[in-house]
Design a protein around this motif. Structure first.
Motif, PDB file in Angstrom:
ATOM      1  N   GLN A   1       0.829  -1.205   0.000  1.00  0.00           N
ATOM      2  CA  GLN A   1       0.000   0.000   0.000  1.00  0.00           C
ATOM      3  C   GLN A   1       0.867   1.259   0.000  1.00  0.00           C
ATOM      4  OE1 GLN A   1      -3.355  -0.152  -0.294  1.00  0.00           O
ATOM      5  NE2 GLN A   1      -3.254   2.067  -0.635  1.00  0.00           N
ATOM      6  N   LEU A   2       2.014   1.187   0.728  1.00  0.00           N
ATOM      7  CA  LEU A   2       2.919   2.331   0.769  1.00  0.00           C
ATOM      8  C   LEU A   2       3.514   2.595  -0.615  1.00  0.00           C
ATOM      9  CD1 LEU A   2       4.435   4.464   2.396  1.00  0.00           C
ATOM     10  CD2 LEU A   2       6.204   2.747   2.854  1.00  0.00           C
ATOM     11  N   VAL A   3       3.948   1.511  -1.278  1.00  0.00           N
ATOM     12  CA  VAL A   3       4.481   1.666  -2.633  1.00  0.00           C
ATOM     13  C   VAL A   3       3.422   2.198  -3.583  1.00  0.00           C
ATOM     14  CG1 VAL A   3       5.404   0.420  -4.622  1.00  0.00           C
ATOM     15  CG2 VAL A   3       6.244  -0.096  -2.324  1.00  0.00           C
ATOM     16  N   LEU A   4       2.225   1.675  -3.421  1.00  0.00           N
ATOM     17  CA  LEU A   4       1.132   2.088  -4.296  1.00  0.00           C
ATOM     18  C   LEU A   4       0.835   3.574  -4.135  1.00  0.00           C
ATOM     19  CD1 LEU A   4      -0.753   0.584  -6.286  1.00  0.00           C
ATOM     20  CD2 LEU A   4      -2.461   0.505  -4.465  1.00  0.00           C
ATOM     21  N   ASP A   5       0.842   4.045  -2.865  1.00  0.00           N
ATOM     22  CA  ASP A   5       0.512   5.449  -2.610  1.00  0.00           C
ATOM     23  C   ASP A   5       1.679   6.390  -2.870  1.00  0.00           C
ATOM     24  OD1 ASP A   5      -2.083   4.871  -1.945  1.00  0.00           O
ATOM     25  OD2 ASP A   5      -1.681   4.658   0.207  1.00  0.00           O
ATOM     26  N   SER A   6       2.916   5.872  -2.878  1.00  0.00           N
ATOM     27  CA  SER A   6       4.069   6.748  -3.039  1.00  0.00           C
ATOM     28  C   SER A   6       4.438   6.982  -4.509  1.00  0.00           C
ATOM     29  CB  SER A   6       5.287   6.163  -2.322  1.00  0.00           C
ATOM     30  OG  SER A   6       5.656   4.910  -2.882  1.00  0.00           O
ATOM     31  N   THR A   7       3.942   6.156  -5.415  1.00  0.00           N
ATOM     32  CA  THR A   7       4.280   6.359  -6.820  1.00  0.00           C
ATOM     33  C   THR A   7       3.603   7.605  -7.362  1.00  0.00           C
ATOM     34  OG1 THR A   7       4.211   5.347  -9.014  1.00  0.00           O
ATOM     35  CG2 THR A   7       2.371   4.894  -7.588  1.00  0.00           C
ATOM     36  N   ALA A   8       4.280   8.292  -8.277  1.00  0.00           N
ATOM     37  CA  ALA A   8       3.747   9.529  -8.837  1.00  0.00           C
ATOM     38  C   ALA A   8       2.654   9.264  -9.869  1.00  0.00           C
ATOM     39  CB  ALA A   8       4.874  10.341  -9.468  1.00  0.00           C
ATOM     40  N   GLN A   9       2.603   8.059 -10.378  1.00  0.00           N
ATOM     41  CA  GLN A   9       1.601   7.740 -11.380  1.00  0.00           C
ATOM     42  C   GLN A   9       0.273   7.383 -10.706  1.00  0.00           C
ATOM     43  OE1 GLN A   9       3.526   4.549 -13.510  1.00  0.00           O
ATOM     44  NE2 GLN A   9       4.313   5.948 -15.075  1.00  0.00           N
ATOM     45  N   GLY A  10      -0.811   7.747 -11.361  1.00  0.00           N
ATOM     46  CA  GLY A  10      -2.117   7.370 -10.854  1.00  0.00           C
ATOM     47  C   GLY A  10      -2.431   5.918 -11.181  1.00  0.00           C
ATOM     48  N   ILE A  11      -2.981   5.206 -10.213  1.00  0.00           N
ATOM     49  CA  ILE A  11      -3.312   3.787 -10.405  1.00  0.00           C
ATOM     50  C   ILE A  11      -4.714   3.548  -9.838  1.00  0.00           C
ATOM     51  CG2 ILE A  11      -2.674   1.403  -9.898  1.00  0.00           C
ATOM     52  CD1 ILE A  11       0.180   2.341  -9.485  1.00  0.00           C
ATOM     53  N   PHE A  12      -5.579   2.897 -10.619  1.00  0.00           N
ATOM     54  CA  PHE A  12      -6.871   2.473 -10.083  1.00  0.00           C
ATOM     55  C   PHE A  12      -7.254   1.154 -10.733  1.00  0.00           C
ATOM     56  CE2 PHE A  12      -8.112   5.246 -13.659  1.00  0.00           C
ATOM     57  CZ  PHE A  12      -8.979   4.420 -14.358  1.00  0.00           C
ATOM     58  N   GLY A  13      -8.108   0.417 -10.047  1.00  0.00           N
ATOM     59  CA  GLY A  13      -8.560  -0.877 -10.534  1.00  0.00           C
ATOM     60  C   GLY A  13     -10.042  -0.857 -10.868  1.00  0.00           C
TER      61      GLY A  13
END
Length: 914
Positions: A233-245
């Protein structure tokens, strides 16, 4: 949620159901379900509510659970209601504690059998907390022995948590009849384990039946899974790119913080459950993007909509997910390309501006070329494939050294800009002049990231400038500097930069061709011009590189000598050498149309260092001296300063006599012995002496410099080598002297001769001397003057057997790294260090260092100038093996030198002084 079919999982409980009847109750199907490690534990929460009724019945009737399974097993697969989880957990607890109740009521023999067969830890604890009995599994789990456990307080020995934990757990068991808890159980090794504690209280016997299960691995995996989820979750939230499922219908299942920020939402819940193709993707492009998301990994461009309705361009990647061949959802990664689109537009504009007439080269801060334009290729000949990825030094010209280029880039980096003219190299190797402008490009943090280099070819402009300059400052016939340029050099030359020592004295040679008018009148101006052009070339060959030759007009020429000695007498002698050389060259026949022509020149010399004199005054003094020479007769040299005349005349006379000395056998070779520590003569050094018929014995200090300056040292040096070879041949015929060597000094002018090796080889072969007994001595300065050429010649003579020695070591500027690779056999310690080594600590340290270095390099040290026994003792103690000096013998004529006599004399001297 997957169905739970008890019939399918019963076979996995078979090992438990096959145990003894009394134990089987504790390992019935319900017991398996209650155990975290059992096959059905992960599915027990899915059972139906009906099991609650069954469990109650079991408790009230004391019916064994296996009997219950036997009676109702066919109906259990139907208990699939979603609300059955809590009831089934209750059943699991009951299934675990019922056997404990029954075991507590049995005899000790039956309890022993049960304790021995179960894999979980089991113990009976009295109401006051003392342990009554334990099974082997409990001992195995805790590593405590039975004798340590039985009779001990359970709370103190087993439970690691704070005081009162067991009391609270026991109170719950008394109140409800049973209790369950996760605790930290002590381990005999000093650490603790995670354990599940299930306790049944028997009110009649007033004791507790405690079932202990080690769940450390389960807990570790649970914690690891939680940590992994947190990291993910930390990696997911720290990336500058937007990600959604999204799921298979396009509804949002999750979104990271970057996605929320880019889309303008505050909380993930604002997007969860919403159709992303209707909410995020622009209406006009939503449909066309559904298909890539569903069927394949794809990269595409789209327009996304923010919460406030604003639209922005994105670049996204879809990563579809499939299960059993069916699309189940996708993960979309995207980023805002608004700024990228602006940058691309700016780059298009920059690319258009990049292709201008000037050459442009872009490098990083390390000088690596990253881009060039077409004009760069046109100017330099280097294509982009030739330079991109390579250092800019590929274009460097030898006209500038590494220091110049390093300072150029350092200045640009410091000031942000550099501009100037320099020489660079084209791809075909041609050097050409260019104007260079370097501009630093910095990033957002004001840190230099690139250099932009603008190149302008100024070849044609330089040619035009040079043509104008040549017309103004050079003689059109001879291409020599004219009077104007000469006066400029007299005015501005000879000045040292502030803070640096002076450049020495200067001299002006006024050269007038004798009887030129006769040639011009008799054979015509055309022949006269040819003659003057030939004179100009000969004068240039007489001057040094630092000097200037100019034509004043007609048959008058001037040679300006720079950087002479600070000593007026020495400077006058240096000027005289050039004057004599000039007379000699002018006196050689001229090949002109219609035959040979012989000429001479009258030369006036003025040596000066007076910076207050004007160029005109200096030229006038030289002119007066030239007329003095003409008055004395054609082909004369005259000095303006009468005080120097006597010295110059003596030097000119010395040179004249020296030219005849070799032919008249006035030169002699003397030998001085070189001995070992015992006084045995090992070799001799050949020394040159001049017995002048009028002036007597002339010191080498006086005539060797004259021989060097006039190149007479070349034939004289070869004559000395031949005399040494003849003596070696004579010694080789006598057994006692056949191993003696002779060392001969060679000058830098000898070694510089292209045929030096051939001439030495010819002498050795013609005389028939043993080449292995010849040692040639060179100085450090000679080696440093041209290392590679000198080394090659040394190696060629080494192949003949000739050995080499480094003379006057320590007085020059040789590099030890170069000395290591030269074919040197001996190092001669200069007499200036030996003379004061007993009184001067610095000289002593230098001698010790040279001796130690010689030993480490495998070289033979020879100490020169040994005159006292004290010096000899010091040298011996520090490892010197070969000595030369007055203590062992003075130089004597070669025909008077007796190695046997010298050896005895040296031995006697050693005895006397010792």
């Amino acid at each position: 949620m997957p169905s739970v079919t008890l019939d399918d999982d019963l076979p996995r409980c078979e090992p438990y159901l096959k145990q003894e009847p009394d134990i089987r109750d504790s390992r019935s199907v319900g017991g398996c379900l209650a155990m975290p490690g059992s096959p059905l534990h992960g599915q027990c929460a899915q059972m139906g509510v009906v099991l609650a009724v069954v469990a109650a019945t079991c408790v009230l009737s004391h019916l064994a659970l296996d009997a219950l399974v036997a009676r109702f097993g066919q109906a259990l697969p139907l208990l699939q209601h979603p609300l059955a989880g809590a009831a089934w957990n209750a059943l699991a607890v009951i299934a675990a504690i019922l056997p404990l109740r029954r075991l507590a009521q049995r005899g000790s023999s039956e309890i022993g059998k049960a304790l021995a067969s179960t894999q979980d830890g089991f113990c009976l604890v009295a109401d006051d907390g003392r342990i009554i009995e334990v099974n082997d599994a409990y001992c195995e789990i805790s590593r405590f022995g039975r004798e340590e456990l039985v009779g001990s307080m359970f709370a103190l020995l087993a439970i690691e948590e704070a005081a009162g934990t067991w009391e609270r757990h026991a109170a719950q068991a008394r109140e409800k009849g049973w209790a369950r808890a996760l605790i930290r159980h002590r381990h005999r090794a000093g650490y603790s384990i995670d354990a599940e504690l299930t306790t049944r209280f028997d009110p009649r016997a007033r004791r507790f039946a405690v079932l202990l299960r080690d769940v450390s691995e389960v807990q570790r995996r649970t914690r690891a899974l939680a940590e992994a989820n947190a990291r993910f979750q930390l990696v997911l939230d720290s990336t500058a790119q937007g990600i959604f499922g999204i799921d298979d219908a396009g509804y949002c299942t999750f979104a990271n913080q970057s996605a929320l920020r880019l889309l303008g939402y505050e909380h993930e819940t604002d997007l969860l459950g919403r159709t992303m193709f209707d909410t995020v993707v622009s209406d006009d492009s939503a449909l066309e993007h559904r298909q890539p998301c569903q069927v394949r990994r794809d990269r595409a461009n789209a327009v996304f909509v923010r919460q406030d309705g604003g639209r922005f361009p994105v670049e996204y990647w879809s990563h579809p997910m499939h299960a059993a061949g069916r699309f189940t959802g996708a993960v979309l990664t995207f980023f805002d390309v608004t700024e990228a689109q602006k940058s691309r537009e700016a780059l298009k504009i920059a690319a258009t501006a990049f292709e201008v007439n000037e050459g442009i080269m872009i490098t990083d801060t390390n000088g690596i070329v990253v881009r060039v334009n077409k004009a760069f290729t046109k100017i330099t000949g280097f294509g982009s494939q030739d330079v991109i990825g390579r250092h800019v030094s590929i274009r460097y010209s030898d006209a500038h050294d590494a220091t110049f280029h390093r300072r150029m880039w350092e200045t640009a980096l410091r000031d942000g800009h550099w501009e100037g003219e320099l020489w660079s190299r084209r791809r075909d190797g041609e050097d050409y002049p260019e104007r260079l402008t370097i501009t630093v490009v910095s990033d957002d943090d004001a840190v230099a990231s690139h250099f932009v280099v603008v190149i302008t070819d100024i070849t044609e402009r330089r040619r035009a400038d040079e043509a104008i300059h040549r017309l103004a400052y050079y003689d059109s016939l001879t291409q020599l500097p004219n009077r104007r340029l000469l006066l400029d050099r007299l005015q501005n030359g000879g000045r040292a930069p502030e803070g640096e020592p002076g450049p020495g004295m200067r001299a002006l040679l006024f050269v007038d061709i004798d009887h030129f008018k006769t040639l011009n009148d008799s054979r015509g101006h055309h022949v006269g011009d040819l003659f003057l052009m030939e004179v100009a070339q000969r004068l240039q060959s007489c001057a040094r590189q630092s000097d200037s030759v100019a034509r004043l007009g007609g048959d008058e020429f001037v040679i300006l000598l720079e950087k002479l000695s600070d000593d007026p007498a020495v400077a006058a002698r240096e000027a005289s050498v050039v004057a004599e050389r000039t007379q000699y060259r002018i006196g050689l026949p001229f090949q002109l149309e219609g035959g040979n022509h012989h000429a001479s020149a009258s030369i006036g010399v003025y040596v000066f260092d007076d910076r207050s004199m004007t160029p005109g005054e200096i030229l006038k003094c030289a002119d007066i001296a030239m007329y003095q020479a003409k008055s004395a007769g054609a082909g004369r040299v005259s000095f303006y300063d009468p005080v120097m005349l006597e010295s110059i005349r003596r030097r000119i006379g010395l040179e004249h006599d020296l030219r005849e000395a070799l032919d008249r056998q006035q030169l002699q070779v003397y030998l001085q012995p070189q001995v070992d520590a015992e006084g045995t003569v090992l070799a001799a050094e050949a020394l040159l002496r001049w017995q002048h018929p009028k002036h007597g014995m002339i010191s080498p200090v006086d005539f060797i410099p004259v021989a060097e300056e006039t190149d007479l040292i070349v034939p004289i040096g070869l004559w000395v080598i031949e005399q040494a070879c003849r003596q070696l041949l004579a010694w080789s015929r006598v057994h006692e002297t056949s191993a003696l060597r002779i060392a001969v000094n060679v000058s830098v002018r000898q070694v510089r001769q292209p045929d030096f090796v051939a001439r030495v080889r010819e002498i050795i072969e013609r005389v028939g001397a043993p080449a292995t007994l010849i040692t040639l001595e060179i100085t450090e300065s000679m080696v440093m003057d041209n290392v590679e050429d000198t080394k090659q010649k040394m190696l060629e003579l080494r192949e003949l057997g000739v050995r080499w020695a480094m003379d006057d070591f320590g007085t020059g500027h040789s590099s030890l790294a170069q000395l290591k690779y030269l074919p040197i056999d001996k190092i001669k310690i200069d007499r200036s260090f030996v003379r004061d080594l007993c009184t001067d600590a610095n000289d002593a340290m230098i001698v010790r260092t040279v001796l130690a270095m010689s030993q480490s390099l495998g070289l033979i040290p020879v100490a020169e100038g040994v005159e006292t026994e004290e010096q000899l003792r010091f040298l011996r103690e520090n490892g010197c093996k070969v000595f030369q000096g007055f203590l062992f013998g003075r130089p004597v004529p070669i025909h008077e030198f007796s190695p046997l006599r010298e050896r005895r004399g040296a031995q006697d001297a050693s005895v006397v002084h010792s």
